[in-house]
Design a protein around this motif. Sequence first.
Motif, PDB file in Angstrom:
ATOM      1  N   SER A 170      -1.778  45.671 -41.742  1.00 42.79           N
ATOM      2  CA  SER A 170      -2.004  45.177 -40.385  1.00 42.79           C
ATOM      3  C   SER A 170      -2.347  46.359 -39.483  1.00 42.79           C
ATOM      4  CB  SER A 170      -0.758  44.451 -39.867  1.00 42.79           C
ATOM      5  OG  SER A 170       0.332  45.361 -39.736  1.00 42.79           O
ATOM      6  N   PHE A 171      -3.064  46.081 -38.407  1.00 42.46           N
ATOM      7  CA  PHE A 171      -3.420  47.149 -37.469  1.00 42.46           C
ATOM      8  C   PHE A 171      -3.733  46.542 -36.109  1.00 42.46           C
ATOM      9  CE2 PHE A 171      -7.518  45.625 -38.801  1.00 42.46           C
ATOM     10  CZ  PHE A 171      -8.371  45.820 -37.720  1.00 42.46           C
ATOM     11  N   GLY A 172      -3.794  47.400 -35.106  1.00 42.85           N
ATOM     12  CA  GLY A 172      -4.184  46.986 -33.769  1.00 42.85           C
ATOM     13  C   GLY A 172      -5.581  47.494 -33.434  1.00 42.85           C
ATOM     14  N   PHE A 173      -6.443  46.612 -32.978  1.00 43.92           N
ATOM     15  CA  PHE A 173      -7.816  47.021 -32.662  1.00 43.92           C
ATOM     16  C   PHE A 173      -7.847  48.108 -31.592  1.00 43.92           C
ATOM     17  CE2 PHE A 173      -9.107  43.171 -34.865  1.00 43.92           C
ATOM     18  CZ  PHE A 173     -10.310  43.562 -35.443  1.00 43.92           C
ATOM     19  N   ILE A 247      -7.376  45.309 -47.669  1.00 46.93           N
ATOM     20  CA  ILE A 247      -7.606  44.206 -46.732  1.00 46.93           C
ATOM     21  C   ILE A 247      -6.874  44.526 -45.444  1.00 46.93           C
ATOM     22  CG2 ILE A 247      -7.382  41.720 -46.381  1.00 46.93           C
ATOM     23  CD1 ILE A 247      -6.928  41.646 -49.532  1.00 46.93           C
ATOM     24  N   ALA A 248      -7.590  44.620 -44.353  1.00 43.52           N
ATOM     25  CA  ALA A 248      -6.997  44.976 -43.063  1.00 43.52           C
ATOM     26  C   ALA A 248      -7.049  43.776 -42.116  1.00 43.52           C
ATOM     27  CB  ALA A 248      -7.735  46.163 -42.455  1.00 43.52           C
ATOM     28  N   ILE A 249      -5.894  43.417 -41.575  1.00 39.86           N
ATOM     29  CA  ILE A 249      -5.773  42.291 -40.652  1.00 39.86           C
ATOM     30  C   ILE A 249      -5.441  42.858 -39.279  1.00 39.86           C
ATOM     31  CG2 ILE A 249      -4.665  40.067 -40.224  1.00 39.86           C
ATOM     32  CD1 ILE A 249      -5.976  40.204 -42.964  1.00 39.86           C
ATOM     33  N   GLY A 250      -6.283  42.558 -38.291  1.00 39.29           N
ATOM     34  CA  GLY A 250      -6.100  43.166 -36.978  1.00 39.29           C
ATOM     35  C   GLY A 250      -5.876  42.174 -35.854  1.00 39.29           C
ATOM     36  N   CYS A 251      -5.002  42.554 -34.937  1.00 39.67           N
ATOM     37  CA  CYS A 251      -4.854  41.840 -33.663  1.00 39.67           C
ATOM     38  C   CYS A 251      -4.969  42.892 -32.557  1.00 39.67           C
ATOM     39  CB  CYS A 251      -3.551  41.059 -33.590  1.00 39.67           C
ATOM     40  SG  CYS A 251      -2.042  42.065 -33.689  1.00 39.67           S
ATOM     41  N   THR A 252      -4.562  42.576 -31.372  1.00 43.24           N
ATOM     42  CA  THR A 252      -4.769  43.514 -30.255  1.00 43.24           C
ATOM     43  C   THR A 252      -3.978  44.805 -30.439  1.00 43.24           C
ATOM     44  OG1 THR A 252      -5.131  41.655 -28.753  1.00 43.24           O
ATOM     45  CG2 THR A 252      -4.687  43.810 -27.755  1.00 43.24           C
ATOM     46  N   GLY A 253      -2.649  44.673 -30.585  1.00 43.25           N
ATOM     47  CA  GLY A 253      -1.813  45.870 -30.677  1.00 43.25           C
ATOM     48  C   GLY A 253      -1.295  46.177 -32.064  1.00 43.25           C
ATOM     49  N   GLY A 254      -1.381  45.222 -32.962  1.00 41.53           N
ATOM     50  CA  GLY A 254      -0.888  45.445 -34.323  1.00 41.53           C
ATOM     51  C   GLY A 254       0.604  45.246 -34.461  1.00 41.53           C
ATOM     52  N   THR A 262      -0.511  39.388 -42.271  1.00 42.12           N
ATOM     53  CA  THR A 262      -0.516  40.372 -43.357  1.00 42.12           C
ATOM     54  C   THR A 262       0.665  40.168 -44.288  1.00 42.12           C
ATOM     55  OG1 THR A 262      -1.704  42.045 -42.078  1.00 42.12           O
ATOM     56  CG2 THR A 262      -0.319  42.839 -43.877  1.00 42.12           C
ATOM     57  N   GLN A 263       1.840  39.962 -43.718  1.00 43.64           N
ATOM     58  CA  GLN A 263       3.032  39.779 -44.540  1.00 43.64           C
ATOM     59  C   GLN A 263       2.923  38.511 -45.390  1.00 43.64           C
ATOM     60  OE1 GLN A 263       5.315  42.310 -44.441  1.00 43.64           O
ATOM     61  NE2 GLN A 263       6.080  41.333 -46.315  1.00 43.64           N
ATOM     62  N   ALA A 264       2.403  37.443 -44.794  1.00 44.97           N
ATOM     63  CA  ALA A 264       2.239  36.185 -45.534  1.00 44.97           C
ATOM     64  C   ALA A 264       1.216  36.348 -46.656  1.00 44.97           C
ATOM     65  CB  ALA A 264       1.806  35.070 -44.583  1.00 44.97           C
ATOM     66  N   LEU A 265       0.135  37.069 -46.390  1.00 47.62           N
ATOM     67  CA  LEU A 265      -0.890  37.274 -47.409  1.00 47.62           C
ATOM     68  C   LEU A 265      -0.363  38.153 -48.540  1.00 47.62           C
ATOM     69  CD1 LEU A 265      -3.838  36.726 -48.170  1.00 47.62           C
ATOM     70  CD2 LEU A 265      -4.470  38.812 -46.934  1.00 47.62           C
ATOM     71  N   ALA A 266       0.375  39.199 -48.198  1.00 43.42           N
ATOM     72  CA  ALA A 266       0.949  40.078 -49.214  1.00 43.42           C
ATOM     73  C   ALA A 266       1.940  39.320 -50.085  1.00 43.42           C
ATOM     74  CB  ALA A 266       1.628  41.278 -48.559  1.00 43.42           C
ATOM     75  N   ASP A 267       2.773  38.480 -49.475  1.00 47.73           N
ATOM     76  CA  ASP A 267       3.735  37.689 -50.242  1.00 47.73           C
ATOM     77  C   ASP A 267       3.015  36.749 -51.205  1.00 47.73           C
ATOM     78  OD1 ASP A 267       5.826  38.919 -48.938  1.00 47.73           O
ATOM     79  OD2 ASP A 267       6.114  37.308 -47.478  1.00 47.73           O
ATOM     80  N   TYR A 268       1.900  36.193 -50.764  1.00 42.61           N
ATOM     81  CA  TYR A 268       1.115  35.311 -51.630  1.00 42.61           C
ATOM     82  C   TYR A 268       0.558  36.084 -52.829  1.00 42.61           C
ATOM     83  CZ  TYR A 268      -2.815  32.513 -53.279  1.00 42.61           C
ATOM     84  OH  TYR A 268      -3.705  31.834 -54.077  1.00 42.61           O
ATOM     85  N   ASN A 279       1.336  47.476 -45.729  1.00 38.59           N
ATOM     86  CA  ASN A 279       1.610  48.507 -44.733  1.00 38.59           C
ATOM     87  C   ASN A 279       1.267  47.958 -43.350  1.00 38.59           C
ATOM     88  OD1 ASN A 279       2.005  51.042 -43.421  1.00 38.59           O
ATOM     89  ND2 ASN A 279      -0.196  51.407 -43.527  1.00 38.59           N
ATOM     90  N   HIS A 280       2.174  48.147 -42.411  1.00 36.88           N
ATOM     91  CA  HIS A 280       1.930  47.723 -41.027  1.00 36.88           C
ATOM     92  C   HIS A 280       1.692  48.975 -40.183  1.00 36.88           C
ATOM     93  CE1 HIS A 280       3.015  43.698 -42.223  1.00 36.88           C
ATOM     94  NE2 HIS A 280       4.167  44.142 -42.704  1.00 36.88           N
ATOM     95  N   ARG A 281       0.443  49.365 -40.087  1.00 33.56           N
ATOM     96  CA  ARG A 281       0.094  50.673 -39.552  1.00 33.56           C
ATOM     97  C   ARG A 281       0.578  50.921 -38.144  1.00 33.56           C
ATOM     98  NH1 ARG A 281      -6.025  52.239 -38.114  1.00 33.56           N
ATOM     99  NH2 ARG A 281      -5.332  51.221 -36.174  1.00 33.56           N
TER     100      ARG A 281
END
Length: 286
Positions: A170-173, A247-254, A262-268, A279-281
């Motif tokens: 995960s990351f913040g744009f 695979i990077a999943i981004g929102c405003t602040g991360g 990201t956590q749901a996708l990783a668990d899957y 990793n939650h950057r």
Amino acid sequence: MKEIIFLTGVSGAGKSTAMSFMEDNGYYCIDNMPTELIQTFIELMEKSDSYNKIAIVADVRSTGVFQAFTEAVENLKGEEYKVSIIFLDIKNHVALQRYKLTRRKHPFSDMFSGRIEDALKYEKEVLAPIRQSADYIIDTSDLTAQQLRSRLTQILIGDDKKVMNIHVMSFGFKHGIPTDADFVLDVRCLPNPYWVEELRSKTGLDKEVYDYVFSFEDAKKLLTKLEDMLDFLNPLYIKEGKSQLVIAIGCTGGNHRSVAITQALADYFKENWENVTVNHRDIDRR
């Protein structure tokens, strides 16, 4: 038990490609080792637990040809090692075409005044005893590099799901897009927990935020579609020789939406693939 792979075969048959694949899959590889030093090398590796998967490339460039090679392999097979010989072969006319294309010099070309056909014939005579004793013989004449990697996967790993390394982050744009990402997904389209006062100081790892994000049907559909797409693509990437996917999943602040997705996708992925990291950057950046 330590695993030792001896990779050998005809010049031009793809040993460099095979060695790259093995390095990508955790083997400590050493190329063109003099056969007389194999036993000494293995004894040195025994002193460390860091070298449990070793690949040794030995071919006609090695001094002493293959008498010492054969002795070393037989000695190791009598000890606590899993030892295999992979022999890469190639048809003479294909090898000749490859040499003409790359303009590389055959190791025995000087012996035959530059006649590659004669050098190839002599090389195969030298290698014949090793070919006969090999555990696996791969004829690469009609194989692409990706097909060779696929064949090695079957031999060494047995399961494609052990080959692909999936890293979900995960990351913040506002902190920048990860430069090493293969996929970047923007989830700023989802409702933002930041605007819910009691959720603002929490993160997507907290149950309250996670449940809030997935309380919306759009978030559930987005996750399902992303899972379906990657389930379709991963085997295709493996077939083409890719061994890592970021695979990077981004929102405003991360901190919230991207972390939950990201956590749901990783668990899957962890339910279906063996090598998954998360990793939650930017989760601690406010």
